[in-house]
Write a protein that holds these residues in place. Structure first.
Motif, mmCIF file in Angstrom:
data_model
loop_
_atom_site.group_PDB
_atom_site.id
_atom_site.type_symbol
_atom_site.label_atom_id
_atom_site.label_comp_id
_atom_site.label_asym_id
_atom_site.label_seq_id
_atom_site.Cartn_x
_atom_site.Cartn_y
_atom_site.Cartn_z
ATOM 1 N N ASN A 148 -10.715 -3.396 2.745
ATOM 2 C CA ASN A 148 -9.395 -3.966 3.379
ATOM 3 C C ASN A 148 -8.864 -3.437 4.008
ATOM 4 O O ASN A 148 -7.326 -3.618 4.887
ATOM 5 N N THR A 188 -4.516 -8.355 -0.796
ATOM 6 C CA THR A 188 -5.320 -7.734 0.273
ATOM 7 C C THR A 188 -5.440 -6.210 -0.508
ATOM 8 O O THR A 188 -6.216 -5.369 -0.244
ATOM 9 N N GLN A 221 -9.008 -6.284 -1.982
ATOM 10 C CA GLN A 221 -9.476 -6.475 -1.360
ATOM 11 C C GLN A 221 -10.398 -5.512 -1.080
ATOM 12 O O GLN A 221 -9.573 -4.414 -0.394
ATOM 13 N N SER A 245 -1.315 -2.184 1.151
ATOM 14 C CA SER A 245 -2.639 -3.259 1.523
ATOM 15 C C SER A 245 -4.189 -2.230 2.418
ATOM 16 O O SER A 245 -5.188 -2.320 2.777
#
Length: 945
Positions: free
Chosen positions: A541, A297, A300, A275
């Protein structure tokens, strides 16, 4: 002639294809719309399986078909621009054989002769052999191809005729431009250390190398480079993410893989809880069909850099498929429900008009209608649509009146699902729409052309010169390589949607792309990046709203710069900080270069700023300068005194007999003592140039006077009586003056030539103090001033040569000797000048040169004028007529002879008028004082000088 040659080549290739395809049936299904001009479509509507089986629909190909239909509808509506002709189309499925689809388009058609095939659209990868042959067939009919393939990779086995063809146009941004935009984005956010993952194919490695080359230009270092197969398995992707977690020392990675594994990579990264990595994806890798949940995640904050742009009208056009799916036969094949109706398997084409759409007969299954090739593995019936023939009816079939929009036998759920997917992919069809509009604008230009128009087979020339703004907002015009002149990349970021009432629950549960900036490039101008600063509207993120950091080294402090390491390992940072070189600075962090300090400035100890240097030179207040000033003043005062004495005694014998000691030169000799003035002044370009010019003139004018009085000039232009020869009698000036003026003009010419060829500059020498610099004229340090010294020596030598035949008489004996000594001293002083100029440094050189300059003036004064001054002041008895005993005896006898009865003298002959004159004079002399003294005075007065 070249066109005919190419036509012959293409025709030969075409014949070969005909011979190979004698036993082959038509390649695939087609969709046609009538028109005055036809645009062809070679579209992969199905995916190819084993052999020649077309196993499944290709949504991207179906979307391309819809883009063609939409573009034709907009163009034929006449609301965008005027086009007299009606534009139609022939769309052929390239599955399973692209070359056969191309043959059906350009050969196997009953198209009227006056119906022009203006161009062909579709993705035809040139490096694949089957598409390579399809392109050859297109070009055999001189048909332009509008390609939406962004790749610039060239396969080694491609013919030069293809790589250099004038028929292929690219109304989309090429991958080099797209990768350049990615690098500019990374540099904007100071992502100086990024990773790369790419396909293991030759094309994938080519794109990775381009990215690395562009990154090096922006000082963006590429770290690990990962290679993945275009169709990697789940295990391969899992292994890649595992190694990525263990080895990465960066936080930004650029994805250059195929679209087929795009979603699998991101999902696997999420599963392994990666992530802290920001993905940057190009158009070629981004799969518009892929969606990610809010919980992902890894997805993102993912950035997309591409040229796809939305066309609102096109999305509305796709929405109409829910009510009129029959306009696209391949969509009907997908969404059709089982029906007792059957169709003739031999009919493989569908003819459509722009009028009322016809009702489609549904095949028994989508799988069975995937291919219409009679040689396919699975024998499937084909769907038949006709604008003139209605499908046969059966007792169990619903009638048209019983079915409304959508038509009967349509799976509405599947249709809605397909429409939604097509709408999500709508942006990638922008290039196809722009391509057809470019062809339409070229067709309009052809209709307007009245004179010097290209031939019918040179329609590509009209496309080459189109320039318009498309429905997507792109400016469509082509450069000499047939690529877009102006490109505009859109930068999007994947993040959660806001809690707006206009957003559905399904959209809220998925990450959506949002535009955050653009990248533009026009012609040869520098690209322009317009991204907004990180704000609350951008959800990265990371935990905060700030952009992620991806660097391999701490920022280089001011006074140093970033430089790539010449040798490095995979795990090592690729660049480091180096101190700026001497006299150069960097004023900000992470500078890629150091800037040299301007002239007169030097870098401080930290090398982060330039400070003005203290300029040291020979000041007037220095001891050496004061000594030279005293000598100059004393010499000038003494020279003035000598000049006054000589001027007052100008009518005395010693001055009347002088040949070289001209009184008119005395002021110039006094000026010789002023030569050190510009030398001791602050060195500037003006003072340096003034010193050289003053030096040449001040020393050259006395030499010019000596040359004009030399014996060579006297013998050439004057007779024995000292009169100018008749050949010179009409001149307004004497020969001596003319020679002197000519020599002075030569001095001036030498000054001008040296000023042009060897201009003076200010030279700066370092001292023990780094912030102090010693400045000096360049003529004192280089060899250029030797030309001046040698010129002065040449002029002195010229005088010596011209005076070799000088006759020494009792009256000029000392003057000739003193002048010879002056010239000898001249050579010696010039030698001393050279020694001081090249053997002494610093202020001592300036004082030494100033002293030598005084020696030049002292030499002329001492050798030419001081002997006369000495006689006048200290030996006045010599400054009179000749009074030797013999002369006195002769005069006495002459006087006696005159007083006697004018008889001839026994010593000298009778003087005639002179004796009479002497007698008259003698009679006027008063008798006063000593008679001997009176007689002596008479003899002196009567003596010739």
């Amino acid at each position: 002639m070249d066109n005919y040659f190419q036509s012959v080549v293409f025709f030969a290739l075409f014949v070969c294809f005909i011979l190979q395809a004698v036993n082959m049936a038509s390649a695939g299904e087609s969709l046609k719309i009538k028109g005055d001009a036809i645009i062809g479509g070679l579209v992969a509507v199905h995916e190819k399986g084993r052999g020649d089986a077309c196993v499944s629909p290709n949504l991207q190909g179906i979307l391309t078909v819809e883009a063609i239909l939409f573009a034709l509808k907009e163009i034929n509506s006449k609301k965008h621009f005027k086009l007299k002709s009606t534009l139609g189309c022939e769309i052929w499925d390239t599955c399973p054989r692209p070359e056969m689809a191309a043959m059906d388009l350009v050969v196997n058609t009953n198209r009227p002769e006056d119906q022009l095939l203006v161009a062909a659209v579709g993705d035809l990868p040139q490096q694949r052999p089957e598409y390579h042959r399809a392109l050859l067939l297109l070009f055999s009919s001189l048909t332009p191809h509008m390609s939406c393939i962004s790749s610039t990779f060239q396969a080694e086995n491609k013919l030069d005729l293809i790589t250099e063809t004038k028929f292929i146009f690219h109304p989309t941004t090429r991958d080099k431009t797209n990768l350049q935009a990615i690098v500019d984005l990374a540099a904007h956010y100071n992502w100086t250390y990024v990773g790369i993952v790419y396909d293991d194919s030759a094309e994938g490695k080519y794109r990775a190398d381009i990215l690395q080359q562009e990154a090096n230009k922006k000082m963006v270092c590429t770290a690990w480079k990962y290679s993945l197969a275009a169709n990697s398995s789940a295990a391969q992707i899992q292994q890649f993410i595992t190694s990525l977690k263990a080895e990465k020392n960066f936080s930004v990675i650029v994805m250059l893989t195929s679209k087929s594994i795009f979603k699998d990579i991101i999902d696997e990264a999420f599963m392994q809880k990666v992530s802290d990595l920001t993905w940057v994806v190009s158009d070629a890798s981004w799969d518009n069909e892929a969606t990610f949940a809010n919980e992902n995640t890894a997805a993102q904050g993912m950035l997309k850099v591409g040229t796809s742009a939305s066309i609102v009208g096109f999305k509305a056009f796709l929405q109409d498929l829910l009510t009129t799916p029959e306009r696209n036969k391949w969509i009907m094949q997908i969404v059709a429900t089982p029906s007792p109706l059957s169709a003739s398997p031999g009919d493989t084409s569908t003819v459509m008009t722009t009028s009322t759409p016809t009702q489609a007969q549904a095949p028994s299954s989508v799988q069975s209608n995937a291919s219409s090739n009679t040689n396919a593995t699975t024998n499937v019936p084909n769907t038949t649509l006709s604008s003139s023939t209605a499908p046969p009816s059966t007792p169990n079939a619903p009638t048209t009146s019983q079915c409304s929009n959508p038509p009967c036998n349509v799976n509405k759920t599947k249709l809605e699902e397909i429409v939604n997917k097509l709408k999500s992919m709508a942006d990638i069809a922008t290039c196809t729409i722009d391509s057809i509009f470019a062809v339409a604008h070229a067709l309009a230009a052809r209709e307007k052309c009245k004179s010097n128009c290209p031939e019918k087979h040179d329609f590509y020339k009209y496309i080459q010169h189109v320039n318009f703004e498309s429905l997507s907002g792109h400016q469509i015009s082509f450069n000499s390589q047939r690529n877009l002149n102006q490109t505009k990349c859109k930068i999007s970021i994947l993040q959660k949607t806001s809690n707006s009432s206009a957003v559905t629950d399904a959209e809220k549960s998925k990450l959506q792309p949002f535009d955050v900036g653009t990248w533009e490039k026009s012609g040869t101008d520098s690209p322009k990046l317009n991204p907004p600063r990180p704000s609350k509207n951008i959800k990265w993120n990371t935990n905060g709203n700030e952009a992620p950091t991806s660097v391999c080294h701490e920022p280089c402090k001011p006074g140093s710069y970033k430089a790539f390491k010449e040798t490095r390992g995979e795990r090592e940072c690729c660049w480091h900080c180096l101190n700026c070189e001497e006299n150069s600075v960097s004023r900000k962090e992470d500078s890629t270069t150091c800037t040299a300090c301007p002239t007169g400035y030097t870098a401080n100890n930290a090398k982060d700023d330039c400070v003005k240097q203290f300029e040291d030179y020979a000041y007037w207040s220095d001891a050496g300068s004061l000594v030279m000033l005293f000598l100059m003043v004393a010499s000038i005062c003494f020279s003035i005194y000598v000049a006054v004495v000589l001027f007052k005694n100008r009518e005395t014998p010693v001055m009347r007999r002088a040949k070289n000691a001209l009184l008119i030169l005395l002021p110039l000799v006094i000026l010789l003592f002023l030569i050190p003035i510009p030398l001791l002044s602050k060195p500037t370009e003006t003072s340096c140039e003034g010193y050289r010019g003053f030096f040449i003139l001040a020393l050259g004018i006395p030499l010019a006077a000596l040359i004009s009085k030399c014996v060579y000039v006297d013998n050439k232009f004057y007779d024995s009586d000292g009169q100018v020869k008749e050949s010179w009698g009409n001149c307004i000036c004497t020969p001596r003056i003319a020679v002197a003026i000519g020599t002075v003009i030569l001095h001036v010419a030498v000054i001008i030539v040296l000023a042009v060829l060897l201009p003076n500059e200010i030279v700066r020498f370092p001292t023990d103090d780094p912030f102090t610099v010693y400045i000096e004229c360049s003529l004192h340090s280089g060899w250029g001033f030797l030309f001046v010294i040698f010129y002065i020596m040449v002029m002195a030598t010229l005088y010596s040569v011209l005076s070799l035949s000088e006759e020494i008489s009792p009256e000029n004996d000392m003057e000739v000797r003193w002048t010879s000594l002056c010239i000898f001293n001249w050579y010696a002083i010039c030698f001393v000048y050279i020694v001081v100029g090249h053997g002494v440094v610093g202020k001592g050189k300036i004082w030494g040169l100033a002293f030598v300059d005084l020696l030049f003036a002292v030499n002329i004064l001492v050798c030419i004028y001081l002997p006369k001054w000495y006689v006048i002041v200290f030996q006045p008895e010599k400054n009179q007529s000749d009074v030797s005993p013999w002369t006195m005896y002769v005069k006495t006898q002459e006087k006696a002879a005159v007083r006697l009865s004018e008889e001839e003298s026994p010593v000298i002959p009778k003087r005639g008028n002179l004796a009479s004159t002497a007698k008259e004079t003698d009679g006027k002399v008063k008798d006063s004082g000593d008679p001997n003294e009176n007689e002596l005075q008479e003899l002196i007065s009567d003596t010739d000088v």
